[in-house]
Design a protein around this motif. Structure first.
Motif, PDB file in Angstrom:
ATOM      1  N   ASP A 118      29.795  10.897 -43.209  1.00 15.63           N
ATOM      2  CA  ASP A 118      28.663  11.109 -44.406  1.00 15.63           C
ATOM      3  C   ASP A 118      27.851   9.734 -44.567  1.00 15.63           C
ATOM      4  O   ASP A 118      26.888   9.677 -44.260  1.00 15.63           O
ATOM      5  N   LEU A 119      28.671   8.689 -44.897  1.00 20.19           N
ATOM      6  CA  LEU A 119      27.944   7.424 -45.137  1.00 20.19           C
ATOM      7  C   LEU A 119      27.396   6.886 -43.599  1.00 20.19           C
ATOM      8  O   LEU A 119      26.168   6.246 -43.854  1.00 20.19           O
ATOM      9  N   LEU A 120      28.047   7.019 -42.729  1.00 24.43           N
ATOM     10  CA  LEU A 120      27.476   6.707 -41.486  1.00 24.43           C
ATOM     11  C   LEU A 120      26.036   7.151 -41.014  1.00 24.43           C
ATOM     12  O   LEU A 120      25.102   6.508 -40.561  1.00 24.43           O
ATOM     13  N   ALA A 121      25.928   8.541 -41.588  1.00 29.90           N
ATOM     14  CA  ALA A 121      24.724   9.359 -41.369  1.00 29.90           C
ATOM     15  C   ALA A 121      23.533   8.682 -42.096  1.00 29.90           C
ATOM     16  O   ALA A 121      22.533   8.585 -41.836  1.00 29.90           O
ATOM     17  N   ARG A 122      23.864   8.343 -43.392  1.00 28.46           N
ATOM     18  CA  ARG A 122      23.062   7.719 -44.324  1.00 28.46           C
ATOM     19  C   ARG A 122      22.637   6.399 -43.709  1.00 28.46           C
ATOM     20  O   ARG A 122      21.445   6.257 -43.859  1.00 28.46           O
ATOM     21  N   VAL A 123      23.386   5.552 -43.454  1.00 37.92           N
ATOM     22  CA  VAL A 123      23.189   4.111 -42.797  1.00 37.92           C
ATOM     23  C   VAL A 123      22.211   4.549 -41.706  1.00 37.92           C
ATOM     24  O   VAL A 123      21.083   3.665 -41.362  1.00 37.92           O
ATOM     25  N   ALA A 124      22.548   5.504 -40.728  1.00 35.79           N
ATOM     26  CA  ALA A 124      21.740   5.775 -39.378  1.00 35.79           C
ATOM     27  C   ALA A 124      20.271   6.269 -39.875  1.00 35.79           C
ATOM     28  O   ALA A 124      19.400   5.653 -39.382  1.00 35.79           O
ATOM     29  N   THR A 125      20.118   6.877 -40.998  1.00 45.65           N
ATOM     30  CA  THR A 125      19.048   7.243 -41.633  1.00 45.65           C
ATOM     31  C   THR A 125      18.008   6.199 -41.973  1.00 45.65           C
ATOM     32  O   THR A 125      16.795   6.111 -41.539  1.00 45.65           O
ATOM     33  N   ILE A 178       7.859  11.369 -27.422  1.00 45.33           N
ATOM     34  CA  ILE A 178       9.226  11.455 -26.832  1.00 45.33           C
ATOM     35  C   ILE A 178       9.788  10.393 -26.346  1.00 45.33           C
ATOM     36  O   ILE A 178      11.090   9.910 -26.918  1.00 45.33           O
ATOM     37  N   ALA A 179       9.194   9.403 -25.615  1.00 43.78           N
ATOM     38  CA  ALA A 179       9.997   8.395 -25.169  1.00 43.78           C
ATOM     39  C   ALA A 179      10.367   7.522 -26.146  1.00 43.78           C
ATOM     40  O   ALA A 179      11.293   6.825 -25.852  1.00 43.78           O
ATOM     41  N   THR A 180       9.182   7.306 -26.999  1.00 44.49           N
ATOM     42  CA  THR A 180       9.387   6.137 -28.156  1.00 44.49           C
ATOM     43  C   THR A 180      10.501   6.798 -29.016  1.00 44.49           C
ATOM     44  O   THR A 180      11.426   6.103 -29.477  1.00 44.49           O
ATOM     45  N   ILE A 181      10.740   7.843 -29.383  1.00 40.10           N
ATOM     46  CA  ILE A 181      11.520   8.479 -30.182  1.00 40.10           C
ATOM     47  C   ILE A 181      12.976   8.378 -29.674  1.00 40.10           C
ATOM     48  O   ILE A 181      13.581   7.792 -30.380  1.00 40.10           O
ATOM     49  N   GLU A 182      13.112   8.547 -28.276  1.00 38.31           N
ATOM     50  CA  GLU A 182      14.492   8.813 -27.757  1.00 38.31           C
ATOM     51  C   GLU A 182      14.829   7.480 -27.712  1.00 38.31           C
ATOM     52  O   GLU A 182      16.220   7.034 -27.757  1.00 38.31           O
ATOM     53  N   SER A 183      13.975   6.274 -27.086  1.00 39.46           N
ATOM     54  CA  SER A 183      14.427   4.930 -26.899  1.00 39.46           C
ATOM     55  C   SER A 183      14.611   4.379 -28.238  1.00 39.46           C
ATOM     56  O   SER A 183      15.970   3.706 -28.275  1.00 39.46           O
ATOM     57  N   THR A 184      14.226   4.772 -29.284  1.00 42.00           N
ATOM     58  CA  THR A 184      14.232   4.096 -30.637  1.00 42.00           C
ATOM     59  C   THR A 184      15.903   4.691 -31.154  1.00 42.00           C
ATOM     60  O   THR A 184      16.288   3.741 -31.512  1.00 42.00           O
ATOM     61  N   VAL A 185      15.972   5.872 -30.926  1.00 37.79           N
ATOM     62  CA  VAL A 185      17.057   6.525 -31.443  1.00 37.79           C
ATOM     63  C   VAL A 185      18.479   5.992 -30.787  1.00 37.79           C
ATOM     64  O   VAL A 185      19.472   5.532 -31.323  1.00 37.79           O
ATOM     65  N   ASP A 186      18.132   5.637 -29.457  1.00 36.85           N
ATOM     66  CA  ASP A 186      19.187   5.015 -28.557  1.00 36.85           C
ATOM     67  C   ASP A 186      19.608   3.577 -29.146  1.00 36.85           C
ATOM     68  O   ASP A 186      20.683   3.162 -29.103  1.00 36.85           O
ATOM     69  N   GLN A 187      18.582   2.844 -29.330  1.00 38.05           N
ATOM     70  CA  GLN A 187      18.778   1.728 -29.637  1.00 38.05           C
ATOM     71  C   GLN A 187      19.463   1.489 -30.972  1.00 38.05           C
ATOM     72  O   GLN A 187      20.275   0.597 -31.112  1.00 38.05           O
ATOM     73  N   VAL A 188      19.036   2.223 -32.048  1.00 36.25           N
ATOM     74  CA  VAL A 188      19.626   2.315 -33.451  1.00 36.25           C
ATOM     75  C   VAL A 188      21.209   2.661 -33.245  1.00 36.25           C
ATOM     76  O   VAL A 188      21.904   2.175 -33.914  1.00 36.25           O
ATOM     77  N   ILE A 189      21.446   3.637 -32.360  1.00 36.43           N
ATOM     78  CA  ILE A 189      22.845   4.096 -32.227  1.00 36.43           C
ATOM     79  C   ILE A 189      23.622   3.029 -31.534  1.00 36.43           C
ATOM     80  O   ILE A 189      24.770   2.724 -31.945  1.00 36.43           O
ATOM     81  N   SER A 190      23.025   2.378 -30.445  1.00 33.26           N
ATOM     82  CA  SER A 190      23.840   1.315 -29.823  1.00 33.26           C
ATOM     83  C   SER A 190      24.013   0.279 -30.621  1.00 33.26           C
ATOM     84  O   SER A 190      25.220  -0.446 -30.724  1.00 33.26           O
ATOM     85  N   ALA A 191      22.947  -0.085 -31.682  1.00 30.50           N
ATOM     86  CA  ALA A 191      23.274  -1.333 -32.622  1.00 30.50           C
ATOM     87  C   ALA A 191      24.830  -0.884 -33.650  1.00 30.50           C
ATOM     88  O   ALA A 191      25.323  -1.815 -33.961  1.00 30.50           O
ATOM     89  N   LEU A 192      24.770   0.446 -33.738  1.00 29.84           N
ATOM     90  CA  LEU A 192      25.738   0.782 -34.778  1.00 29.84           C
ATOM     91  C   LEU A 192      27.127   0.731 -34.197  1.00 29.84           C
ATOM     92  O   LEU A 192      28.252   0.281 -34.787  1.00 29.84           O
ATOM     93  N   VAL A 193      27.066   0.825 -32.812  1.00 29.87           N
ATOM     94  CA  VAL A 193      28.418   0.880 -32.121  1.00 29.87           C
ATOM     95  C   VAL A 193      28.729  -0.282 -31.753  1.00 29.87           C
ATOM     96  O   VAL A 193      29.774  -1.020 -31.667  1.00 29.87           O
ATOM     97  N   LYS A 194      27.718  -1.449 -31.577  1.00 33.82           N
ATOM     98  CA  LYS A 194      27.889  -2.599 -31.195  1.00 33.82           C
ATOM     99  C   LYS A 194      28.447  -3.837 -32.085  1.00 33.82           C
ATOM    100  O   LYS A 194      29.345  -4.827 -31.715  1.00 33.82           O
ATOM    101  N   SER A 195      28.105  -3.412 -33.250  1.00 32.87           N
ATOM    102  CA  SER A 195      28.668  -4.568 -34.375  1.00 32.87           C
ATOM    103  C   SER A 195      28.670  -3.695 -35.898  1.00 32.87           C
ATOM    104  O   SER A 195      28.052  -2.814 -35.884  1.00 32.87           O
TER     105      SER A 195
END
Length: 952
Positions: free
Chosen positions: A792-799, A843-860
């Protein structure tokens, strides 16, 4: 007849004792609008004014025990805008969070999050026609926190920067908001306003504004409008919570007293003109996705009516008349097979400060407007010609008796939010105490007679000779005006008979047999929960609190629920949820039952949850016995009235036809079906299956589950424990013996996700510039409390991160959120999702931005500041968490059957506080490093059929 209490003496006594400690140069004043009213204001609210004209109201309040609510309103909205300023009042509100003299751009929201406030797209400010409001809900009464809140309010009131670059970045956010809201519903509302309020700001100055102005208005134009209307004599500050009023006044002086208006006062904004001599007219709005409805209104020249006893008496009598007419409509709708889906009477004072509004509205099945118009017009005319029965009025009087009595008893624990909201919306009225309103009601009650109500209603509605009629329909072409007017004339010429009188009845289910014996009575010491077991197996859990006066919250749970029906009969769970209560009891039709219960806080509640049948709600302690009797009767003597089945089926074709009318609905329906391989437990059933379900099928599959399965009752709040035990003993405790243990539903608890994975494009029939979008990663169920809290907290961070990128930097969407959903029933099922809406071109902007944010959460690991901004509001919420009856009811509800839930309750705060950035990083790597299993894009139908493919 003047019956108000002596206002001036009460106010004089109050202020004589209050002003000695006042923080100069603030001056305490009479309550707002007291000078125009003969009603007594609530003396617990402290009102004041600074020399610059800024007004304030402070209400010390202990519910919740820590939270402080701060509101700032400005007498300014879209009604004040010129042609080239349309939408700028709303734009200014947005800019309040985008930098000021002493707060850099992008820092205001972050600053408040660090202090423990939670923000959302619509949570903290709003703009209307004549008022702009800013809201801060402080998690605790901390002097530093209050100082920061008032500092930010002052920054908002006078110091907004309006830097051109920041304005340009915000244009996209506002355009996305405008796009998201302007569907066929908004278009219909615009057309109705053009008919009813032509030439007024209601029809020409929508707060959202115009695209041209939003796209091009320069900073100077915005700044000039801000300087003109954001001035101290148009501002009110409202503070409610556990505060020291003198300390608050000193802080208000420190923050606002040096502010001086640099121009003469401005006039009021709520003036507009209507032609009350307009001829009868009609208009239709056609859209393939809209529902059939009709609004009939007429405006009468009136006068400005301050908040007086005279006005209150009229509104009270008209409110009773309106309630009776609604009951008549509902009863006829149940007894006859007609296309009516809902309706009622409209009556109001104060439109543009000089008009009264009379009318009625109705909704129904597609193509039924003629019969809807006739049914409603004739029901209203019947009341004008024949008036109201004494029994009908007596029922409403009982409701008002209970309403005023219970409000007065509740007053000591009224929520701060309710008080703050009332003060914000006060306009030109006076804020009265609930005890005073009850006293006033007792004094005027003898004058609320059938003759008085009939006369009042007839006086107003006999003037309804030239209304405006607005029709919405999905028919292929607009309905000609003369056709609508002809149907109206035919209805007016139809003779009507007097209403049928109905005999009163008494409640039939008060004796369930000898009272049950208590065979176990224990206390869970550290939680203060008392657990009772009756000889017949009924379980009762009690928690006495002082959080709410005159209120007992209850829960009834009988093992089964949706699990009882399983996959094969899942449609019957939906049928039961929708019809079981409205099917009434064997001895009472639901309308008769509601009449019997008039004057109580009892609700005929009973439904189906995932793992249990039952109900939850709140009742006055005096009504607890009857509430238990009603619920016990629903377990033993359900009525299964065919009227309820007919009412349930009536709107289904229209409902199903509009499932794809807007992107969000289309996405939700298709997503559930695809992810669950059409498993009927998790998806909307086919229309034919739902229409074919009936009570015989339900009774057969339900069997004796309600009479035999394990049953647990919870009562929390203002309890007399011994009286509550006796009441349960005489109702549920008197029923036949029940099962000791729960049913074994383990075979049903292993559903998986569909093997079909990838991108799914869902067609919708809404606006061409609207998109709904969701990306989903599968996780697991609620097997471990800390893991669930961490997700739940990870979802708040992602938001937070997604909001920064998609909304604030790119302006590609108005709102975006991440959510973790880990089932506590299906323990292998969970999801982590990101949802947003916008324009298909993005759509392209939304999807690429979501991918970038999720990738950053996974990376570090997440940035410590973002982590703190996400967790602080949750940590602060624990301050009042255990001081709310709602919280306790969730725990007490299963105190004997789910000891794990008790352990989780004890550990919840400590577990959450122990979560680290490393914990979140580990979970992000575990669940989000893989490709998302599902992506759903609800797109305009023509885009999907035009060749966008689904990749699986």
């Amino acid at each position: 007849m003047r019956i108000a209490l002596n206002l001036l003496s009460a106010v004089a006594i109050f202020f004589a004792g209050a002003t000695s400690s006042l923080a100069a140069p603030a001056e305490r004043t009479q309550p707002w609008n007291a000078e125009t009213s003969d009603l007594e204001p609530d003396a617990s609210i402290i009102y004041g004014r600074l020399p610059n004209g800024l007004r304030y109201a402070i209400r010390p309040n202990q519910r919740p025990q820590n939270q402080v609510l701060v509101r700032m309103t400005i007498d300014f909205g879209s009604a004040a805008e010129a042609e080239d300023e349309q939408g700028l009042a709303h734009f200014i509100e947005h800019m309040a969070f985008n930098g000021s003299t002493n707060v850099p751009e992008g820092e205001m929201v972050k600053m408040l999050e660090r202090l423990g406030l939670s923000f959302g797209a619509d949570t903290n400010a709003s703009t209307g026609y004549t008022q702009t409001e800013y809201k801060l809900d402080l998690p605790k009464s901390d002097p530093h926190l209050i100082e920061r809140a008032l500092f930010l309010m002052r920054e908002t009131a006078r110091e907004i920067s309006f830097k051109p670059a920041a304005i340009d970045r915000e244009r996209g956010v506002i355009l996305a908001e405008k796009s998201a809201r302007e569907n066929f519903g908004f278009q219909s509302g615009r057309a109705a306003n053009n008919l009813f309020y032509p030439g007024t700001f209601y029809a020409t100055r929508y707060p959202i504004g115009t695209t041209d102005v939003i796209q091009s208005a320069p900073a100077e134009r915005m700044r000039a409008l801000y300087r003109k209307y954001y001035r101290p004599d148009r501002i009110k500050i409202i503070i409610v919570g556990p505060v020291d009023p003198v300390a608050i006044e000193r802080e208000l002086v420190a923050k606002f007293a040096d502010w001086r208006a640099d121009a003469p006062p401005l006039g009021a904004l709520d003036q507009c003109l209507l032609d009350t001599n307009r001829a009868l007219s009609a208009q239709s709005f056609v859209h393939p996705e809209i529902s059939e409805s009709m609004s009939v209104q007429q405006f009468l020249q009136d006068k400005k009516r301050p908040d007086t006893l005279e006005r209150g008496m009229i509104e009270l009598k008209m409110g009773i008349a309106s309630a009776i007419i609604s009951r008549r409509m509902a009863r006829r709708s149940r007894e006859e097979d007609m296309p009516f889906l809902g309706g009622g009477v409209t009556f109001d004072f104060g439109l543009c400060d000089q008009y009264a509004t009379i009318g009625y509205g109705v909704a129904g099945k597609d193509g039924s407007w003629r019969s809807l118009l006739a049914f409603t017009e004739q029901t209203v005319r019947q009341a004008v010609e024949y008036g109201f029965e004494e029994s009908e009025i007596a029922e409403q009087i009982k409701r008002l008796d209970a309403q005023y009595e219970n409000a007065a008893k509740d007053e000591g624990t009224e929520s701060s939010a309710a008080i703050a909201n009332a003060l914000v919306s006060l306009d030109e009225d006076v804020y009265n105490s609930d005890k005073y309103r009850q006293l006033l009601w007792q004094q005027i009650r003898p004058f609320i007679t059938p003759a008085a109500i009939t006369s009042e209603f007839a006086f107003w509605f006999r003037q309804m000779d030239r209304p405006q009629i607005f029709l919405t329909t999905k028919q292929s072409a607009a309905i000609p005006e003369d056709e609508i007017l002809a149907a109206y004339a035919v209805s007016q010429g139809t003779p009507i008979a007097a209403p049928m009188a109905r005999a009163a009845s008494s409640f039939a289910y008060t004796d369930f047999g000898p009272a049950g014996a208590v065979i176990a009575d224990k206390t869970i010491a550290d939680l203060g929960i008392r657990t009772i077991r009756f000889a017949n197996g009924v379980l009762l859990n009690l928690k006495k609190t002082d959080f709410e006066d005159n209120r007992v919250r209850y829960s009834l749970r009988i093992d089964g629920g949706q699990l009882h029906f399983g996959t094969q009969n899942a449609v019957l769970a939906l049928l039961m949820s929708a019809t079981y209560v409205s099917g009434g009891l064997k001895a009472h039709d639901i309308e008769d039952l509601r009449s019997i219960l008039a004057g109580t806080t009892v609700s005929p509640a009973f439904g189906v949850a995932d793992r249990y049948f039952g109900a939850a709600g709140a009742v006055a302690p005096a009504d607890l016995v009857r509430q238990l009797q009603v619920m016990a009767a629903y377990t033993t003597h359900p009525g299964y009235s065919e009227n309820a089945l007919r009412l349930f089926r009536r709107p289904l074709p229209e409902l199903y036809a509009r499932l794809d009318a807007v992107p969000g609905s289309a996405l939700s329906v298709a997503m559930s079906s695809i992810m669950n391989d059409d498993d009927p437990r998790f998806t909307l059933p086919p229309l034919k299956a739902l229409q074919g379900a009936d009570f015989e099928m339900l009774k057969t599959v339900l069997g004796d589950a309600l009479k035999q399965n394990r049953l647990e009752i919870a009562l929390v709040g203002d309890l007399d424990e011994e009286a509550a035990i006796a009441a349960v003993a005489r109702s549920f405790g008197a029923l036949p013996t029940r099962a000791d243990g729960g049913k074994d539903y383990s075979a049903q608890l292993q559903p998986g996700w569909s093997a079909k994975r990838g991108n799914f494009d869902i067609p919708h029939n809404g606006e061409a510039n609207q998109l709904a979008w969701r990306r989903i990663w599968t996780t697991t169920g609620d097997n471990d409390q800390k893991t669930t809290q961490s997700m739940d907290l990870l979802a708040r961070v992602a938001t937070l991160r997604l909001t920064d990128e998609l909304r604030e930097k790119l302006g590609a969407t108005y709102g975006v959120s991440a959510q973790s959903d880990m089932s506590n029933l299906y323990l292998q099922r969970g999801t982590f999702s990101v949802s947003t809406a916008g324009d298909p071109k993005d759509i392209a902007t939304i999807e690429s931005t979501v991918d970038q944010v999720i990738s950053a959460l996974v990376k570090s690991p997440v940035d410590p500041d973002v982590f703190e901004r996400a967790r602080k509001p949750v940590l602060e919420s624990y301050a009042d968490w255990k001081k709310q009856n709602d919280t306790w009811l969730g725990v007490v509800a299963e105190a004997q059957t789910s000891t794990n839930k008790l352990s989780r309750f004890r550990q919840a705060e400590a577990n959450f506080a122990s979560i680290t950035t490393q914990d979140l990083w580990a979970l992000a790597k575990l669940y989000l490093s893989k490709a998302a299993e599902f992506t759903f894009r609800a797109l305009p139908d023509e885009m999907v059929s035009g060749g966008l493919e689904s990749a699986e």
